[in-house]
Design an enzyme around this catalytic site. Structure first.
Site, PDB file in Angstrom:
ATOM      1  N   PRO A  18       0.778  -1.243   0.000  1.00  0.00           N
ATOM      2  CA  PRO A  18       0.000   0.000   0.000  1.00  0.00           C
ATOM      3  C   PRO A  18       0.811   1.295   0.000  1.00  0.00           C
ATOM      4  O   PRO A  18       0.755   2.087   0.952  1.00  0.00           O
ATOM      5  CB  PRO A  18      -0.835  -0.138   1.270  1.00  0.00           C
ATOM      6  N   CYS A  19       1.520   1.547  -1.082  1.00  0.00           N
ATOM      7  CA  CYS A  19       2.304   2.777  -1.150  1.00  0.00           C
ATOM      8  C   CYS A  19       1.407   4.023  -1.187  1.00  0.00           C
ATOM      9  O   CYS A  19       1.900   5.121  -0.946  1.00  0.00           O
ATOM     10  CB  CYS A  19       3.266   2.744  -2.321  1.00  0.00           C
TER      11      CYS A  19
END
Length: 157
Positions: free
Chosen positions: A120-121
């Site tokens: 989940p950047c």
């Protein structure tokens, strides 16, 4: 080399396409359009099931067989990103300090992330909470929509 397969699912942010084999995920893409495509590959079917559950609000952490990082340092950076919990954010600098890296290395790991949503950047923000860039989908628009999806609902304001 194993045969690669692809499958996709329609989501609120566009078509999510998963590429891999029967036992691992090699890449995830967020596309502007296209048709949903099923797969017989167990890893791809599971990835689509989890992505669907994420967008339905039933899943907050993914458990998928992702292709390994090519370097040990890459694995540390990826794990640091994965460790940012659903509904939480961190700045590039804060994450860099937590895993003894640099903000630039975090930014490069995000830009090269082959597994958006799952790694989940989108949860990594610039200094002072600035939205910053996003390399998947429609860029910052997609990042903002993912953060909105994870934002706690029912607050006073």
């Amino acid at each position: 080399m194993y045969a690669r397969d692809a499958a996709s699912i329609a989501t609120p942010i566009g078509l999510v396409r998963v590429t891999g084999s029967a036992d691992r995920i090699d890449a995830i893409e967020i596309l502007a359009d296209g048709a949903a495509v099923a797969s017989d590959a167990p890893a791809l079917r599971e990835a689509l099931r989890q992505v669907d559950a994420y967008f339905a609000g039933r899943l907050t952490a993914f458990d998928l067989p992702l292709a390994p990082c090519p370097t040990e340092r890459g694995a540390v950076l990826r794990q640091g990103i994965v460790d940012i919990a659903y509904g939480q954010t961190a700045s590039y600098g804060a994450l860099a300090r937590a895993i003894q890296s640099s903000p630039r290395a975090i930014g490069q790991a995000c830009a090269r992330n082959p597994f958006p949503i799952v790694v989940p950047c989108h949860r990594i923000l610039g200094a002072g909470g600035a939205l910053g860039a996003y390399s998947a989908g429609r860029g910052p628009i997609t990042k903002s929509r993912l953060l909105d999806l994870e934002r706690p609902q029912g607050g006073l304001l």
